[in-house]
Design an enzyme around this catalytic site. Structure first.
Site, PDB file in Angstrom:
ATOM      1  N   SER A   9      29.769  33.023  57.545  1.00 40.77           N
ATOM      2  CA  SER A   9      30.811  33.543  58.423  1.00 40.77           C
ATOM      3  C   SER A   9      31.849  34.369  57.696  1.00 40.77           C
ATOM      4  O   SER A   9      32.336  35.367  58.192  1.00 40.77           O
ATOM      5  CB  SER A   9      31.532  32.387  59.131  1.00 40.77           C
ATOM      6  OG  SER A   9      32.113  31.510  58.180  1.00 40.77           O
ATOM      7  N   CYS A  10      32.218  33.976  56.475  1.00 37.67           N
ATOM      8  CA  CYS A  10      33.353  34.639  55.853  1.00 37.67           C
ATOM      9  C   CYS A  10      33.012  35.388  54.587  1.00 37.67           C
ATOM     10  O   CYS A  10      33.818  36.192  54.120  1.00 37.67           O
ATOM     11  CB  CYS A  10      34.459  33.631  55.543  1.00 37.67           C
ATOM     12  SG  CYS A  10      34.065  32.510  54.183  1.00 37.67           S
ATOM     13  N   GLY A  11      31.863  35.163  53.987  1.00 43.12           N
ATOM     14  CA  GLY A  11      31.531  35.892  52.786  1.00 43.12           C
ATOM     15  C   GLY A  11      32.438  35.542  51.625  1.00 43.12           C
ATOM     16  O   GLY A  11      32.738  34.381  51.392  1.00 43.12           O
ATOM     17  N   CYS A  63      35.388  34.856  50.619  1.00 44.15           N
ATOM     18  CA  CYS A  63      36.731  34.501  51.051  1.00 44.15           C
ATOM     19  C   CYS A  63      37.675  34.512  49.858  1.00 44.15           C
ATOM     20  O   CYS A  63      37.360  34.013  48.794  1.00 44.15           O
ATOM     21  CB  CYS A  63      36.721  33.117  51.696  1.00 44.15           C
ATOM     22  SG  CYS A  63      35.676  33.030  53.166  1.00 44.15           S
TER      23      CYS A  63
END
Length: 282
Positions: free
Chosen positions: A114-116, A118
Site C-alpha cells: 500500500s505505501c511502498g 514509507c
C-alpha cells in the site's frame, strides 16, 4: 514464478441465500531483494516478473541505470527449513565497477503493497540520485482526448484483474497512445517497478517519450519512479499526493490526476497537454 492467483473457500451470501464456493484471489507473498548478496529490501508483491521488479526497484534507488550495469539476477535457494526454494528471495549482482550504496541495517527498508517506501519522501534525495533529467526534446505533446482513452485501454489489458478484482496495474504508452507494456501487481509501486525493470533489461532507459498510467492514486513514490526512469508524463485515475505534485513541479514531470472519462486534472507540466486546443474546440 507462476503463483499469480490462489483459490480459497468463501461463504457467499446473495439475496439471503448462503452458499459455499471456491474463489480466485490474487496471490500476495513477500519478496526479499538482495544486492550483491546483502539484504536490501522486502516488498509484498504478486509473484511474477520478480527479476524485473528487483531491477526496477534498483533503478528507483539510483543503483542501476543501464542494462550493462546488471550482471545477473537469480533466485536464492534454501529459503525454507528443508532447503526447498520458495522463489521469494532474489539476489541482484551488479557488473564490476558499478558503485552501490552502503547497505547497513539502518538502510534496509520494508515496503508494503500500500505505501511502498514509507518515510523516504525527500525531494532532495530524488534530485541528487536521478540519472537523467526529464528530457523529451521536442516535448511530448498529448491531446486530452488521447489521454482520456488510456484508462479503458489499461482496463482491457488487465487479464488477472478480471479473475480476481484485486490487482493494481501500471502501463506504458507511447505519445500516440499505443500500449507498450502493462504489468499487474497487488501493489502499484511493484507494477511500476516491473515496467521499469523490463525497460532496463531491454536497454530502453530513459523512457523519454513514454506516458506512465497507474490505477488508483499517484503517490510521491510513483512520481519518484517516473522521474528516475526519465518518464515525462505520469497519469493516474485517482488523486495525487501533495508531495507528488511538488516533485513533478520541481523536476518537470507532467502529472495528471483524476483521469476519468473526458475529465482530468493537470497538476504540473501542463505544456505537454494541448489544453488550448481542447478549450477552443469546446
Amino acid at each position: 514464478m507462476g503463483r499469480v492467483t490462489e483459490r480459497r473457500k468463501v461463504i457467499r451470501v446473495r439475496d439471503g441465500v448462503v452458499s459455499t464456493r471456491p474463489d480466485t484471489l490474487v496471490a500476495e507473498e513477500p519478496l526479499e531483494i538482495r544486492l550483491n548478496g546483502k539484504p536490501l529490501a522486502i516488498t509484498m508483491r504478486t509473484p511474477g516478473d520478480d527479476f524485473a521488479l528487483a531491477a526496477g526497484f534498483l533503478v528507483s534507488e539510483g543503483v542501476l541505470g543501464a542494462a550493462d550495469e546488471l550482471q545477473n539476477i537469480a533466485y536464492c535457494a534454501g529459503a525454507t527449513v528443508d532447503g526447498s526454494n520458495t522463489y521469494n528471495i532474489v539476489d541482484v549482482r551488479t557488473a564490476p565497477g558499478v558503485v552501490v550504496p552502503d547497505i547497513t541495517l539502518e538502510r534496509n527498508v520494508y515496503t508494503t503493497s500500500s505505501c511502498g517506501l514509507c518515510g523516504k519522501a525527500s525531494l532532495d534525495a530524488v534530485r541528487t540520485t536521478a540519472r537523467w533529467t526529464i528530457d523529451d526534446t521536442p516535448p511530448v505533446r498529448l491531446e486530452p482526448a488521447l489521454l482520456a482513452g488510456l484508462p479503458d485501454r489499461l482496463r482491457e489489458a488487465q487479464r488477472v484483474f478480471d479473475r480476481t478484482g484485486g490487482l493494481h496495474a501500471a502501463a506504458l504508452f507511447d505519445e500516440d497512445g499505443e500500449l507498450l507494456d502493462i504489468r499487474e501487481d497487488v501493489g502499484r509501486h511493484n507494477a511500476v517497478d516491473k515496467l521499469v525493470g523490463r525497460a532496463l533489461q531491454g536497454g530502453a532507459l530513459p523512457l523519454s517519450r513514454a506516458v506512465l498510467l497507474v490505477s488508483g492514486r499517484a503517490s510521491f513514490e510513483l512520481a519518484q519512479k517516473a522521474v528516475m526512469a526519465g518518464i515525462p508524463v505520469l497519469a493516474a485515475v485517482s488523486a495525487p499526493s501533495s508531495l507528488a505534485v511538488d516533485l513533478a513541479a520541481e523536476t518537470g514531470l507532467t502529472l495528471v490526476g483524476f483521469l476519468r472519462g473526458a475529465s482530468m486534472n493537470v497538476y504540473a507540466g501542463e505544456h505537454r497537454i494541448a489544453l488550448r486546443a481542447a478549450a477552443a474546440q469546446g
